[in-house]
Design an enzyme around this catalytic site. Structure first.
Site, PDB file in Angstrom:
ATOM      1  N   HIS A  59      45.331  20.377  75.602  1.00 56.21           N
ATOM      2  CA  HIS A  59      44.441  19.791  76.611  1.00 56.21           C
ATOM      3  C   HIS A  59      45.233  19.516  77.892  1.00 56.21           C
ATOM      4  O   HIS A  59      46.427  19.198  77.840  1.00 56.21           O
ATOM      5  CB  HIS A  59      43.828  18.483  76.097  1.00 56.21           C
ATOM      6  CG  HIS A  59      42.805  18.678  75.024  1.00 56.21           C
ATOM      7  ND1 HIS A  59      41.952  17.679  74.607  1.00 56.21           N
ATOM      8  CD2 HIS A  59      42.497  19.772  74.282  1.00 56.21           C
ATOM      9  CE1 HIS A  59      41.158  18.150  73.656  1.00 56.21           C
ATOM     10  NE2 HIS A  59      41.470  19.419  73.429  1.00 56.21           N
ATOM     11  N   GLU A  61      45.438  17.028  79.865  1.00 60.11           N
ATOM     12  CA  GLU A  61      46.117  15.726  79.952  1.00 60.11           C
ATOM     13  C   GLU A  61      47.456  15.742  79.209  1.00 60.11           C
ATOM     14  O   GLU A  61      48.469  15.259  79.717  1.00 60.11           O
ATOM     15  CB  GLU A  61      45.250  14.610  79.353  1.00 60.11           C
ATOM     16  CG  GLU A  61      43.903  14.434  80.010  1.00 60.11           C
ATOM     17  CD  GLU A  61      42.804  15.168  79.257  1.00 60.11           C
ATOM     18  OE1 GLU A  61      42.963  16.369  78.966  1.00 60.11           O
ATOM     19  OE2 GLU A  61      41.771  14.538  78.959  1.00 60.11           O
ATOM     20  N   CYS A  89      39.571  12.773  75.679  1.00 58.10           N
ATOM     21  CA  CYS A  89      39.172  12.665  74.274  1.00 58.10           C
ATOM     22  C   CYS A  89      40.065  11.633  73.582  1.00 58.10           C
ATOM     23  O   CYS A  89      40.958  11.055  74.209  1.00 58.10           O
ATOM     24  CB  CYS A  89      39.294  14.035  73.596  1.00 58.10           C
ATOM     25  SG  CYS A  89      41.008  14.577  73.366  1.00 58.10           S
ATOM     26  N   CYS A  92      43.871  12.587  73.866  1.00 63.46           N
ATOM     27  CA  CYS A  92      44.459  12.436  75.203  1.00 63.46           C
ATOM     28  C   CYS A  92      44.502  10.970  75.632  1.00 63.46           C
ATOM     29  O   CYS A  92      45.453  10.539  76.293  1.00 63.46           O
ATOM     30  CB  CYS A  92      43.692  13.277  76.205  1.00 63.46           C
ATOM     31  SG  CYS A  92      43.875  15.042  75.871  1.00 63.46           S
TER      32      CYS A  92
HETATM   33 ZN   LIG Z   1      41.865  15.773  75.169  1.00 59.40          ZN
END
Ligand SMILES: [Zn+2]
Length: 157
Positions: A59, A61, A89, A92
């Site tokens: 991801h 992040e 999410c 993250c």
């Molecule tokens: Zn994430």
């Protein structure tokens, strides 16, 4: 459209949006993230890389936090701000807490999986000893629009 310099964290969000667009062009879900140091300088910027890296943790992040920590030479990112186009999410949000960032700034809300106020509020759980400040809704329309367009054209969900 309001010009980015007039919006707090607008310049960083513009950069995150550019990362998101580039990710979308690579076939990734278009999410981008930037890490700023305490002075507001960009330490790192990244877009989603899950498909091309075949990495479930790829991801934006996580990638931006890793790059920022590498550039600082420390896993501790205190004083830093994570700016991301979509509400983080659980993974993250957890990574941001572990990195000790001072602040999380995000654009679009993720009602289906957001962990910074929507579905969960991982970063402001009072049981944690580190709780970043949260600024949400920065350039939310632009951030959401690229996701909507991406999913509409690719018919993925
Ligand atoms: Zn994430």
């Amino acid at each position: 459209m309001t010009s980015a310099p007039d919006i707090p964290y607008g310049e960083a969000m513009r950069l995150a949006l550019a990362e998101a667009v580039a990710a979308g062009e690579r076939g990734e879900v278009p999410v981008g993230a930037v890490v700023l140091d305490a002075a507001g300088e960009v330490l790192a910027a990244a877009g989603n890389d899950r498909e091309s890296a075949a990495d479930p943790t790829g991801h934006a992040e996580v990638l931006a936090l890793r790059a920022a920590a590498r550039s600082r030479g420390s896993w501790r990112l205190d004083g830093c701000t994570l700016v991301v186009t979509l509400e983080p999410c659980t993974m993250c949000a957890g990574a941001a807490v572990l990195a000790r960032v001072d602040r999380i700034v995000y654009g679009a809300v993720d009602v289906k999986g957001g962990a910074v106020g929507s579905l969960w509020d991982v970063v402001r759980d009072r049981r944690l000893n580190h709780r970043p400040e949260v600024v949400m809704g920065v350039m939310a329309e632009e951030c959401a629009a690229i996701l909507t367009t991406f999913f509409a054209t690719r018919r993925i969900r």
